[in-house]
Write a protein that holds these residues in place. Structure first.
Motif, PDB file in Angstrom:
ATOM      1  N   HIS A  15      -2.605   0.212  -4.358  1.00  0.00           N
ATOM      2  CA  HIS A  15      -2.595  -0.990  -3.506  1.00  0.00           C
ATOM      3  C   HIS A  15      -2.978  -2.142  -4.186  1.00  0.00           C
ATOM      4  O   HIS A  15      -3.798  -2.880  -3.889  1.00  0.00           O
ATOM      5  CB  HIS A  15      -3.913  -0.609  -2.295  1.00  0.00           C
ATOM      6  N   CYS A  27     -12.183  -2.661   1.285  1.00  0.00           N
ATOM      7  CA  CYS A  27     -11.009  -3.435   1.442  1.00  0.00           C
ATOM      8  C   CYS A  27     -10.747  -3.443   3.213  1.00  0.00           C
ATOM      9  O   CYS A  27      -9.872  -4.211   3.620  1.00  0.00           O
ATOM     10  CB  CYS A  27      -9.623  -2.336   1.068  1.00  0.00           C
ATOM     11  N   LEU A  28     -11.585  -2.690   3.785  1.00  0.00           N
ATOM     12  CA  LEU A  28     -11.277  -2.527   5.302  1.00  0.00           C
ATOM     13  C   LEU A  28     -10.037  -2.002   5.504  1.00  0.00           C
ATOM     14  O   LEU A  28      -9.364  -2.142   4.753  1.00  0.00           O
ATOM     15  CB  LEU A  28     -11.671  -4.095   6.062  1.00  0.00           C
ATOM     16  N   PRO A  29     -10.041  -1.450   6.625  1.00  0.00           N
ATOM     17  CA  PRO A  29     -10.878  -1.257   7.999  1.00  0.00           C
ATOM     18  C   PRO A  29     -12.112  -0.265   7.416  1.00  0.00           C
ATOM     19  O   PRO A  29     -11.808   0.590   6.443  1.00  0.00           O
ATOM     20  CB  PRO A  29     -10.264  -0.655   8.924  1.00  0.00           C
ATOM     21  N   TYR A  46      -7.557   7.888  -4.763  1.00  0.00           N
ATOM     22  CA  TYR A  46      -6.659   7.508  -3.818  1.00  0.00           C
ATOM     23  C   TYR A  46      -6.231   6.022  -4.073  1.00  0.00           C
ATOM     24  O   TYR A  46      -6.743   5.295  -4.979  1.00  0.00           O
ATOM     25  CB  TYR A  46      -7.053   7.586  -2.235  1.00  0.00           C
ATOM     26  N   ASN A  47      -5.471   5.472  -3.245  1.00  0.00           N
ATOM     27  CA  ASN A  47      -4.949   3.983  -3.570  1.00  0.00           C
ATOM     28  C   ASN A  47      -6.145   2.906  -4.028  1.00  0.00           C
ATOM     29  O   ASN A  47      -5.840   2.572  -5.051  1.00  0.00           O
ATOM     30  CB  ASN A  47      -4.155   3.462  -2.480  1.00  0.00           C
ATOM     31  N   THR A  48      -7.213   3.054  -3.273  1.00  0.00           N
ATOM     32  CA  THR A  48      -8.109   1.953  -3.626  1.00  0.00           C
ATOM     33  C   THR A  48      -8.599   2.165  -4.879  1.00  0.00           C
ATOM     34  O   THR A  48      -8.779   1.334  -5.791  1.00  0.00           O
ATOM     35  CB  THR A  48      -8.947   1.916  -2.425  1.00  0.00           C
ATOM     36  N   ASP A  76     -14.562   2.736   0.164  1.00  0.00           N
ATOM     37  CA  ASP A  76     -13.259   2.798   1.065  1.00  0.00           C
ATOM     38  C   ASP A  76     -13.550   4.020   1.864  1.00  0.00           C
ATOM     39  O   ASP A  76     -14.285   4.912   1.592  1.00  0.00           O
ATOM     40  CB  ASP A  76     -11.931   2.912   0.445  1.00  0.00           C
ATOM     41  N   ILE A  77     -12.673   3.915   3.087  1.00  0.00           N
ATOM     42  CA  ILE A  77     -12.843   5.178   4.201  1.00  0.00           C
ATOM     43  C   ILE A  77     -12.647   6.593   3.213  1.00  0.00           C
ATOM     44  O   ILE A  77     -12.135   6.514   2.153  1.00  0.00           O
ATOM     45  CB  ILE A  77     -11.810   4.990   5.097  1.00  0.00           C
ATOM     46  N   SER A  91      -7.939   8.827   4.342  1.00  0.00           N
ATOM     47  CA  SER A  91      -7.037   7.721   4.449  1.00  0.00           C
ATOM     48  C   SER A  91      -5.785   7.966   5.539  1.00  0.00           C
ATOM     49  O   SER A  91      -5.544   9.089   5.909  1.00  0.00           O
ATOM     50  CB  SER A  91      -6.312   7.416   2.854  1.00  0.00           C
ATOM     51  N   MET A  92      -5.140   6.989   5.431  1.00  0.00           N
ATOM     52  CA  MET A  92      -3.988   7.109   6.669  1.00  0.00           C
ATOM     53  C   MET A  92      -2.823   7.936   6.134  1.00  0.00           C
ATOM     54  O   MET A  92      -2.800   8.017   4.990  1.00  0.00           O
ATOM     55  CB  MET A  92      -3.469   5.527   6.479  1.00  0.00           C
ATOM     56  N   LEU A  98       0.688  -1.306   0.019  1.00  0.00           N
ATOM     57  CA  LEU A  98       0.004  -0.080  -0.119  1.00  0.00           C
ATOM     58  C   LEU A  98       0.692   1.292  -0.114  1.00  0.00           C
ATOM     59  O   LEU A  98       1.690   1.479   0.688  1.00  0.00           O
ATOM     60  CB  LEU A  98      -0.862   0.034   1.241  1.00  0.00           C
TER      61      LEU A  98
END
Ligand code: CP
Ligand code: NVA
Length: 328
Positions: free
Chosen positions: A134, A271-273, A165-167, A230-231, A234-235, A129
């Motif tokens: 990802h 993808c979670l969380p 973003y990634n997802t 997805d959220i 992101s992180m 990731l």
């Protein structure tokens, strides 16, 4: 004959549809062996390094369990527990780790970092990731879709939410590669980067994929096979963005109405969380601050029969095992 020996796994764009199918078949094979209790510890002399500059549950556990099943040793390098990025450059880290390990996983920030790591490493590097991509998640998602529908070609996947973003980026690439229909259903601001869209449109010409976009939830998700999200934050993103994201993306939450609009056969993926359950520390904080009860997906959809999220999470392990096995 497909041979991925020595290859890095940095993004799906680097792989042909045939190579992706090969990894999915290998993963299905490993899944079958695992269920039947057939040992497959074929790499007893190998070791892998797992670098995590961001936190993880699924990816870390998948790499560790998969490594163990293959007979390999693994070392987890946590965000604060190494010299990486603090005292030592990525180029030096790559050369040191590659002299001791047979493969290196990296989870972190810019895609450029994992690309640099791969450039200086003589052993395969796997992207666990980055901000942009990802790819191991994509193999799990594709395997899950294949298990459920029996095939990938022509499957219509709608991604709701932050599609740049990634997802979101990676799902667009995955659909383009596998001849699927990808629709980003979101506020225009959150569509993937135009350069990546153009790349995917080029790939689609070869594979027969369809890539499109809609700001209208009901129009965009009508008759879809897969509804994914997805959220919203992101992180690694700053907390200040929450307010704007909630305002922009609330209309694109996955609700029962969206699932009904897609149809009975549609499935839900994530993808979670996930923030479907706000009874977590972070969830409570957001709930109190912004007065929200639900976010990217309602609890009802998440817990419904249509939800494949835990099958998807399990498939992370089988697919990551396939990537390590094929490339080492
Ligand atoms: N989906 C995923 O990558 O989960 P983790 O962040 O828990 O690894
Ligand atoms: N977009 C999310 C994915 C987590 C697996 C993030 O980057 O935090």
């Amino acid at each position: 004959e497909i041979n991925l020996h020595g290859r890095d796994f940095l993004k799906l764009l680097d792989f042909t549809p045939e190579e992706i199918e090969y990894l999915l078949d290998l993963a299905a094979d490993f899944k079958d062996k695992k269920k039947k209790g057939i040992p497959h510890n074929e790499y007893p002399t190998k070791n892998v390094a797992l670098i995590f500059e961001k936190t993880s549950t699924r990816t870390r556990c998948s790499f560790e369990v998969a490594a163990h099943d293959l007979g390999m040793g693994s070392t987890y390098l946590e965000p604060t527990g190494s010299q990486i990025g603090h005292k030592e450059s990525i180029a030096d880290t790559a050369r040191v780790l590659a002299s001791m390990y047979d493969g290196i996983e990296y989870r972190g920030f810019d895609q450029e970092i994992v690309e640099t790591l791969a450039k200086y490493s003589k052993v395969p590097v796997w992207n666990g990731l980055t901000n942009e991509f990802h790819p191991t998640q994509m193999l799990a998602d594709l395997l899950t879709i294949k298990e459920h529908f029996g095939h990938l070609k022509g499957i219509h996947l709608c991604y709701l939410g932050d599609a740049r973003y990634n997802t979101g980026n990676s799902l667009m690439v995955a659909c383009a590669k596998m001849g699927m229909h990808f629709t980003a259903v979101s506020n225009k601001k959150y569509y993937p980067d135009q350069k990546l869209i153009d790349t995917c449109l080029e790939i689609a010409k070869e594979t027969g994929a369809v890539i499109d976009f809609s700001e209208d939830v009901m129009e965009g998700t009508k008759g879809a096979d897969v509804i994914a999200t997805d959220i919203w934050v992101s992180m690694g993103e700053p907390e200040e963005v929450w307010e704007e994201r909630i305002k922009d993306l609330s209309p694109y939450a996955v609700t029962s109405d969206v699932m009904k609009n897609a149809g009975d056969k549609a499935v839900f993926m994530h993808c979670l969380p996930s923030y479907h359950d706000l009874n977590t520390k972070m969830g409570q904080k957001i709930k109190e601050k912004y007065g929200l009860d639900e976010m990217e997906v309602t609890d009802e959809v998440f817990e419904s029969e249509q939800s494949l999220v835990f099958q998807e999470a399990e498939n992370r392990m089988h697919t990551i095992k396939a990537v390590m096995y094929a490339t080492i």
